[in-house]
Design an enzyme around this catalytic site. Structure first.
Site: not given
Ligand SMILES: C[S@@+](CC[C@H](N)C(=O)[O-])C[C@H]1O[C@@H](n2cnc3c(N)ncnc32)[C@H](O)[C@@H]1O
Length: 277
Positions: A39, A145
C-alpha cells in the site's frame, strides 16, 4: 540494499505504522508487513519517487509526515464496500423501523464509515421508495469516512459497471444514469435527485467529539470496527451510541456483532441493536 539499511527501513516503517494506528485506530501488525508495504508503494508510485526507502526517509526524517499523513491514510484504509451490502439490514429497516417512525419527524441516518458512498446511497434509494408509499415522509442522510479520497468519490457518486452489480434492476432504472468517461469507458452516476439528499464529510471515529447530529434514527457502523483493537471498539461504539436517539438503531457488520457491547444497546436481530430509552 545492505542488511543495516533494510533494518533501518523496517524500524522507520514500524514507527510510521504506530503513528497511523494512534491516529486512526487501524491495527497494522508486523504480520501484515507485505500488505502495508504494497500500500505504501502505491503512494511511492503516485509521487514518482524512486523507492520505498527514499519515501520513508522523506516522510520520517525530512519533516514531510504531517503533509503526507492524509495520503498515507488514504492508501492504508481498506475501503471495500458494495451497494445493498448485507441487505438484511435494509429489509429490517423497511419492515421493522420505518413503519413505526412518526411522519412529522425527519428520519435521520448516519453512515459512519461510508467509504465510497454505496451504503449511504443504498439507504437513500430505500428511503426514497418508502417516501413514495408514505406521504409526508422526509429523510436526511450523512456519510462520513476517514479517507479524503473516499469522501471525494462518494460526493461524485460515479461508479463502474462492476461496482453497481448488486443494484437491483428496478432501483437501477430509477436512481442510476448511464454515461461515459473521457475515453469512452462506461460509468454510472447516482441521479442528482438522490445525490442531493446525501451529504458526505471527512471524519475520524477516533476523534473525541463527532461533528454530526445527535438523535439519529439509524447509524450504520459496519465493517470498520474489525480494524480496531478491543478498547477502541468499545470507545467508538459508545461514542456512536451517544449519537442515537433513544429507540434509535445501530447496524454493525455481521462479523462485528459481539463488539456492540454498550449497556444501552439491546440486540434485536443479527447485527441490529436498539438504543433503549
Ligand atoms: C471496509 S469499509 C466499510 C464501508 C461500509 N461501511 C460497508 O460496510 O460496506 C471501512 C471504511 O472505514 C473507514 N475507516 C477506517 N478507520 C476509520 C476511522 N478511524 N474513522 C472513520 N472511518 C474509518 C475506511 O476509510 C473505510 O472506508
Amino acid at each position: 540494499m545492505s542488511t543495516a539499511t533494510l533494518e533501518a527501513d523496517r524500524a522507520l516503517q514500524k514507527k510510521l505504522c504506530e503513528i497511523i494506528t494512534s491516529k486512526t485506530g487501524i491495527q497494522l501488525p508486523e504480520n501484515k508487513r507485505t500488505m502495508i508495504e504494497g500500500r505504501l508503494r502505491k503512494r511511492v508510485r503516485a509521487l514518482g519517487i524512486r523507492d520505498l526507502h527514499t519515501y520513508l526517509q522523506m516522510v520520517m526524517k525530512e519533516g514531510m509526515l504531517e503533509t503526507e499523513l492524509p495520503q498515507i491514510i488514504n492508501v492504508m484504509t481498506t475501503n471495500k464496500t458494495d451497494f445493498f451490502r448485507e441487505d438484511a439490514h435494509f429489509d429490517y429497516l423497511v419492515r421493522n423501523i420505518l413503519p413505526t417512525h412518526p411522519k412529522a419527524q425527519t428520519f435521520k441516518v448516519w453512515s459512519a464509515a461510508s467509504s465510497s458512498g454505496e451504503e449511504a446511497y443504498t439507504t437513500a434509494m430505500v428511503l426514497n421508495e418508502h417516501g413514495k408509499r408514505s406521504a409526508g415522509f422526509n429523510f436526511s442522510i450523512v456519510g462520513t469516512d476517514l479517507s479524503t479520497e473516499m469522501v471525494r468519490k462518494a460526493r461524485k457518486g460515479i461508479y463502474t459497471p462492476e461496482e453497481i452489480v448488486d443494484v437491483p434492476d428496478d432501483m437501477r432504472a430509477l436512481y442510476l444514469e448511464e454515461g461515459h468517461d473521457s475515453v469512452g469507458r462506461q460509468l454510472t452516476r447516482v441521479v442528482k435527485q438522490l445525490r442531493d439528499r446525501v451529504g458526505f464529510a471527512q471524519m475520524n471515529l477516533m476523534d473525541k467529539a463527532y461533528p454530526v447530529e445527535k438523535m439519529m434514527d439509524v447509524v450504520f457502523l459496519r465493517n470498520v470496527l474489525i480494524y480496531f483493537d478491543d478498547a477502541t471498539q468499545r470507545r467508538v461504539v459508545s461514542s456512536v451510541t451517544d449519537h442515537l436517539k433513544p429507540g434509535g438503531y445501530l447496524f454493525v457488520g455481521h462479523s462485528e456483532t459481539s463488539v456492540a457491547a454498550d449497556p444501552r444497546l439491546v440486540q434485536k436481530a443479527a447485527a441490529v441493536f436498539r438504543k433503549e430509552a
